[in-house]
Scaffold this motif. Structure first.
Motif, PDB file in Angstrom:
ATOM      1  N   TYR A 216       0.838  -1.196   0.000  1.00  0.00           N
ATOM      2  CA  TYR A 216       0.000   0.000   0.000  1.00  0.00           C
ATOM      3  C   TYR A 216       0.878   1.252   0.000  1.00  0.00           C
ATOM      4  N   LEU A 217       1.884   1.280   0.867  1.00  0.00           N
ATOM      5  CA  LEU A 217       2.788   2.438   0.932  1.00  0.00           C
ATOM      6  C   LEU A 217       3.558   2.613  -0.375  1.00  0.00           C
ATOM      7  N   TYR A 218       4.029   1.509  -0.944  1.00  0.00           N
ATOM      8  CA  TYR A 218       4.751   1.558  -2.213  1.00  0.00           C
ATOM      9  C   TYR A 218       3.843   2.135  -3.309  1.00  0.00           C
ATOM     10  N   THR A 219       2.617   1.653  -3.364  1.00  0.00           N
ATOM     11  CA  THR A 219       1.664   2.107  -4.377  1.00  0.00           C
ATOM     12  C   THR A 219       1.331   3.589  -4.183  1.00  0.00           C
ATOM     13  N   LEU A 220       1.195   3.999  -2.936  1.00  0.00           N
ATOM     14  CA  LEU A 220       0.931   5.401  -2.629  1.00  0.00           C
ATOM     15  C   LEU A 220       2.075   6.293  -3.110  1.00  0.00           C
ATOM     16  N   ARG A 221       3.318   5.870  -2.828  1.00  0.00           N
ATOM     17  CA  ARG A 221       4.488   6.639  -3.284  1.00  0.00           C
ATOM     18  C   ARG A 221       4.552   6.703  -4.806  1.00  0.00           C
ATOM     19  N   GLN A 222       4.281   5.583  -5.478  1.00  0.00           N
ATOM     20  CA  GLN A 222       4.307   5.555  -6.946  1.00  0.00           C
ATOM     21  C   GLN A 222       3.255   6.493  -7.524  1.00  0.00           C
ATOM     22  N   SER A 223       2.075   6.492  -6.949  1.00  0.00           N
ATOM     23  CA  SER A 223       0.993   7.354  -7.422  1.00  0.00           C
ATOM     24  C   SER A 223       1.359   8.821  -7.260  1.00  0.00           C
ATOM     25  N   GLN A 224       1.995   9.144  -6.130  1.00  0.00           N
ATOM     26  CA  GLN A 224       2.392  10.536  -5.893  1.00  0.00           C
ATOM     27  C   GLN A 224       3.479  10.965  -6.877  1.00  0.00           C
ATOM     28  N   ARG A 225       4.396  10.061  -7.198  1.00  0.00           N
ATOM     29  CA  ARG A 225       5.443  10.379  -8.191  1.00  0.00           C
ATOM     30  C   ARG A 225       4.853  10.605  -9.565  1.00  0.00           C
ATOM     31  N   GLU A 226       3.861   9.786  -9.939  1.00  0.00           N
ATOM     32  CA  GLU A 226       3.245   9.912 -11.243  1.00  0.00           C
ATOM     33  C   GLU A 226       2.472  11.211 -11.389  1.00  0.00           C
ATOM     34  N   GLN A 227       1.978  11.751 -10.280  1.00  0.00           N
ATOM     35  CA  GLN A 227       1.198  12.983 -10.338  1.00  0.00           C
ATOM     36  C   GLN A 227       2.062  14.210 -10.494  1.00  0.00           C
ATOM     37  N   ARG A 228       3.352  14.085 -10.268  1.00  0.00           N
ATOM     38  CA  ARG A 228       4.241  15.260 -10.375  1.00  0.00           C
ATOM     39  C   ARG A 228       4.483  15.657 -11.789  1.00  0.00           C
TER      40      ARG A 228
END
Length: 80
Positions: A68-80
Protein backbone atom coordinates in the motif's frame (compact mmCIF):
# COMPACT_ATOMS: atom_id res chain seq x y z
CA UNK A 1 4.15 13.33 26.49
CA UNK A 2 2.21 11.14 24.11
CA UNK A 3 0.59 12.49 21.02
CA UNK A 4 -2.52 11.00 19.48
CA UNK A 5 -1.68 12.35 16.05
CA UNK A 6 0.90 10.75 13.83
CA UNK A 7 1.49 13.24 11.03
CA UNK A 8 4.42 11.29 9.57
CA UNK A 9 2.65 7.93 9.53
CA UNK A 10 0.75 7.60 6.23
CA UNK A 11 -1.11 4.55 7.58
CA UNK A 12 -2.48 6.39 10.61
CA UNK A 13 -6.25 6.30 10.60
CA UNK A 14 -6.47 3.87 7.69
CA UNK A 15 -8.28 0.61 8.20
CA UNK A 16 -7.05 -2.67 6.81
CA UNK A 17 -10.27 -2.86 4.80
CA UNK A 18 -9.61 0.55 3.20
CA UNK A 19 -6.05 -0.48 2.25
CA UNK A 20 -7.18 -3.79 0.80
CA UNK A 21 -10.06 -2.17 -1.10
CA UNK A 22 -7.71 0.41 -2.61
CA UNK A 23 -5.18 -2.27 -3.59
CA UNK A 24 -7.85 -4.48 -5.19
CA UNK A 25 -9.22 -1.47 -7.07
CA UNK A 26 -5.73 -0.58 -8.28
CA UNK A 27 -4.27 -4.03 -9.06
CA UNK A 28 -7.20 -6.44 -9.13
CA UNK A 29 -7.18 -9.76 -7.27
CA UNK A 30 -4.99 -11.57 -9.85
CA UNK A 31 -2.10 -9.10 -9.74
CA UNK A 32 -2.45 -8.66 -5.99
CA UNK A 33 -2.10 -12.44 -5.68
CA UNK A 34 1.08 -12.31 -7.78
CA UNK A 35 2.59 -9.52 -5.70
CA UNK A 36 1.58 -11.10 -2.37
CA UNK A 37 1.26 -14.83 -3.00
CA UNK A 38 -1.25 -15.88 -0.36
CA UNK A 39 -4.07 -18.30 -0.94
CA UNK A 40 -6.87 -15.92 -0.01
CA UNK A 41 -5.86 -13.64 -2.92
CA UNK A 42 -5.47 -16.43 -5.47
CA UNK A 43 -8.20 -19.00 -4.79
CA UNK A 44 -11.75 -17.68 -4.84
CA UNK A 45 -10.78 -14.28 -3.37
CA UNK A 46 -13.23 -12.24 -1.35
CA UNK A 47 -12.89 -9.20 0.84
CA UNK A 48 -14.23 -10.92 3.96
CA UNK A 49 -12.00 -14.03 3.74
CA UNK A 50 -8.95 -11.91 2.94
CA UNK A 51 -9.58 -9.54 5.86
CA UNK A 52 -10.09 -12.49 8.21
CA UNK A 53 -6.78 -14.02 7.08
CA UNK A 54 -4.85 -10.74 7.25
CA UNK A 55 -6.10 -9.95 10.75
CA UNK A 56 -4.80 -13.31 11.99
CA UNK A 57 -1.52 -13.27 10.04
CA UNK A 58 0.85 -10.42 10.97
CA UNK A 59 3.46 -11.12 8.24
CA UNK A 60 0.79 -11.01 5.51
CA UNK A 61 -0.75 -7.84 6.90
CA UNK A 62 2.70 -6.24 6.92
CA UNK A 63 3.14 -7.13 3.24
CA UNK A 64 -0.22 -5.52 2.42
CA UNK A 65 0.82 -2.39 4.33
CA UNK A 66 4.18 -2.29 2.52
CA UNK A 67 2.53 -2.70 -0.88
CA UNK A 68 0.00 0.00 0.00
CA UNK A 69 2.79 2.44 0.93
CA UNK A 70 4.75 1.56 -2.21
CA UNK A 71 1.66 2.11 -4.38
CA UNK A 72 0.93 5.40 -2.63
CA UNK A 73 4.49 6.64 -3.28
CA UNK A 74 4.31 5.56 -6.95
CA UNK A 75 0.99 7.35 -7.42
CA UNK A 76 2.39 10.54 -5.89
CA UNK A 77 5.44 10.38 -8.19
CA UNK A 78 3.24 9.91 -11.24
CA UNK A 79 1.20 12.98 -10.34
CA UNK A 80 4.24 15.26 -10.37
Amino acid sequence: MTSHTQPRNPLHGLTLERMLTDLVDYYGWAELGERIPVRCFNLDPSMSSSLRFLRKTPWAREKVEQLYLYTLRQSQREQR
